[in-house]
Scaffold this motif. Structure first.
Motif: not given
Length: 648
Positions: A179-187, A203-208, A224-228
């Motif tokens: 997971i690298t920054d950012p990875t969201y949604g359908g992926v 520090g990479a962020r991931l979430g729906f 601070e730092g949510f989804q990191t």
């Protein structure tokens, strides 16, 4: 090339360019990991001169002919010119410290790394190469989510890639996500979180849902730092955080575990009956009785001694099972249903039953897209529980995800449709009052809702019961608690489960089909939509805010997204449209329910005779073809199923 001096985007210090290159583009002072292009990523990870391209694919080009403030075709051409890439991912076969691997590396510069038909096809091609060569698959993700400009066809790539990951699970092939920054949604809610091992860069962020969506929805300031990566590690959603300098040795050690190509338990000969309904190595093993058969001793069960396999139906003229006797129609169970419309299942003068659904584009009336949106959201429209009350006999609601809670946005349990035992699962918005809707979270499931639905689907597989899902949701719950609970992973797990579920699955979008939150209950053998329903990769308001930079452009976005039943049938996203009473289902809920009941009975009657292997193969083919240019040019929607090239 690196500039002579680079300014760190976190601490703002100046870094000498050559030093920045030596540290793999990581700030030596604060540890900030700068974004990498896909080619830079491959250069850093793979052994020198080991990379070889993975096979070509031919996805559809601009399947919706989408235009916002600019035509999508122009945006696509610009992205290709600026990046030198054909799509937002590069796939290669190579080695890491002499360990063979197939790598799919995403590039955020290309339309935000969005998941469209091209990316979905390339990820699946990488998975096929991994399977054919029996070497591990490494996915390096960087994405803002599904590509809005490709509408529901982009949404289908989530199911398509989940299918590819499930096949690798069943074959015993190691999969790793970085997971690298950012990875969201359908992926995030598909292949990124379906790997055996999930690593993340610091520090990479991931979430729906993205932070801005969450804050706008909840009106709360996120911590601070949510989804990191550090947040994800604390909440059990990634296996480890690996700095860039340690990636190659870490990956080499992991790849050595999956490089033997041997077949043990769960190897290529293991099917869904031994690998579990989800197709994943962690899925509980389930028996695979004849789909739709009642358990021995239950009402309607055949006189078969316990432990004796059910007989295979006689072959029909096409080599498949012979069609069974016509099932009890909803018209018979609901007096007067046959008079409710011309598409009911009642017998005609010659004794032949008409189809309960409209399967040809020309049968479906054209409708203004924004009016379709308003109709699907009408507060008096029948809810899922209204439909269950009319259609499902002996329904018994089951509760809880067996882990944390019972999500009120998802209802489900066993019952009978047309006299046939089934497992019914649906998204329930609540009633017409605000209090009822709040109590049911407006039909937006939390992770516990998807886990509950998965539990019921596994139960259905164990008992050999067909699954019927009723979809009606604006989308998955976008709140911070849902993200803490692993919303993306819960959706992804459902996709993987449903693509390999060894019983018939019929999904009906009876109201709103909002994004991945809807798809998580709609990976089915037959996908129907009510004439008053919609199905979309994103809400028109969300699309307008992002692409038009103006929420007031929602009406234009609705038309561009092609989210109404006629367009969805033309694109092959749905297999049929269920008629509704004139002026909408809310005008006559009983009549609407009878028509839906007809459609469900017809679909179940078609699918129940199929053996599990045939169901799984057909389901894989159905979703596997979404967004590919197959060259089919026949005029009917049925002939063009899933190619995106239907007649207008």
């Amino acid at each position: 090339m690196v500039a002579d001096w680079v300014r760190c985007e976190r601490c703002a210090d100046l870094i000498y360019g050559k030093r920045f290159a030596r540290t793999l583009r990581v700030c030596p002072d604060c540890g900030w990991h700068s974004p990498l292009t896909a080619r830079q990523r491959l250069d850093q990870l793979l052994d020198a001169d080991s990379a070889a391209p993975v096979g070509e694919v031919q996805p559809l080009h601009d399947p919706l002919e989408f235009a916002d403030t600019r035509p999508y075709a122009e945006r696509l051409a610009d992205a290709r010119a600026k990046t030198g890439l054909k799509e937002a991912v590069i796939c290669a076969l190579g080695r890491i410290d002499d360990q063979p691997v197939v790598v799919a590396a995403m590039d955020f510069r290309f339309l935000g790394g969005s998941l469209g038909c091209g990316v979905g096809a390339l990820i699946c091609e990488a998975a096929r190469t991994s399977l054919a060569r029996r070497v591990p698959l490494l996915l390096v993700t960087a994405s803002g989510g599904a590509r809005m400009q490709e509408g529901a066809l982009a949404l289908m790539q989530m199911a398509k890639t989940a299918q590819a990951m499930a096949e690798l699970d069943e074959a015993g092939i190691l999969t790793v996500s970085l997971i690298t920054d950012p990875t969201y949604g359908g992926v995030a809610a598909s292949y990124a979180t379906l790997a055996d091992v999930i690593l993340a860069e610091p520090g990479a962020r991931l979430g729906f849902a993205g932070p801005r969506v969450i804050e706008q929805t909840t009106r709360e300031r996120l911590p601070e730092g949510f989804q990191t990566a550090e947040f994800l590690m604390e909440h059990g959603m990634v296996d480890d955080i690996i700095p860039r300098s340690a990636l190659r040795p870490t990956l080499a050690r992991l790849l050595a575990l999956g490089g033997s190509g041997t077949s043990g338990p769960g190897g290529p000969t293991a099917g869904p009956a031994t690998r579990g309904a989800s197709g994943g190595a962690s899925g509980a093993a389930v028996a695979t009785p004849h789909p739709g058969s009642a358990p021995p001793g239950a009402p309607g069960a055949p006189d078969t001694p316990p432990g004796r396999p059910h007989a295979t139906p006689h072959a029909g003229p096409d080599g498949g099972p012979e069609a069974p006797a016509a099932p009890l129609s909803a018209a018979a169970r609901h007096p007067g249903a046959a008079s409710h419309g011309t598409h009911g299942a009642g017998a005609g003068a010659a004794g032949a039953a008409r189809s309960a659904v409209m399967r040809e584009v020309k049968e479906v009336a054209e409708r203004d897209a924004w009016e379709a949106v308003r109709g699907a959201r009408h507060p008096d429209r029948p809810t899922v529980m209204d439909y269950i009350g009319h259609i499902v006999d002996d329904f018994h609601e089951l509760h809880g995800d067996r882990l944390a809670e019972d999500c009120p946005a998802v209802v489900g349990g066993p019952g009978r449709v047309g006299g046939r035992p089934v497992m019914v699962i649906g998204q329930h918005k609540g009633g017409a009052s605000l209090a009822e809707r709040q109590a049911h979270r407006f039909g937006m499931p939390a992770p516990s809702g998807y886990r509950k639905s998965a539990r019921l689907m596994r139960m259905a597989a164990k008992l050999g019961l067909p699954v019927v899902t009723l979809v009606d949701t604006p989308g998955a719950n976008p709140g911070p608690d849902a993200e803490r609970g692993g919303q993306a992973l819960a959706i992804a797990e459902n996709l993987r489960l449903m693509v390999r579920l060894p019983v018939p699955v019929v999904a009906a979008v009876v109201g709103e089909g909002g994004s991945g939150g809807a798809l998580a209950l709609a990976v089915a053998d037959r996908v129907l939509i009510s004439a008053g329903g919609i199905y979309s990769v994103i809400s028109p308001e969300g699309c307008a805010a992002i692409l038009w930079k103006n929420p007031e452009a929602a009406q234009a976005a609705a038309a561009a997204l092609r989210l109404d039943p006629r367009e969805l049938l033309r694109l092959g996203v749905v297999d049929g449209v269920v008629p509704e009473p004139p002026d909408g289902a809310h005008r006559d809920p009983a009549k609407a329910a009878a028509l839906l009941g007809d459609a469900l009975v017809e679909a179940l009657g078609e699918l129940v005779p199929w053996e599990a292997d045939r169901l799984l193969a057909a389901r894989a083919e159905r979703f596997g073809r979404f967004g590919l240019d197959t060259g089919v040019t026949a005029g009917s929607a049925g002939a063009q199923l899933h190619t995106g090239r239907g007649a207008s």
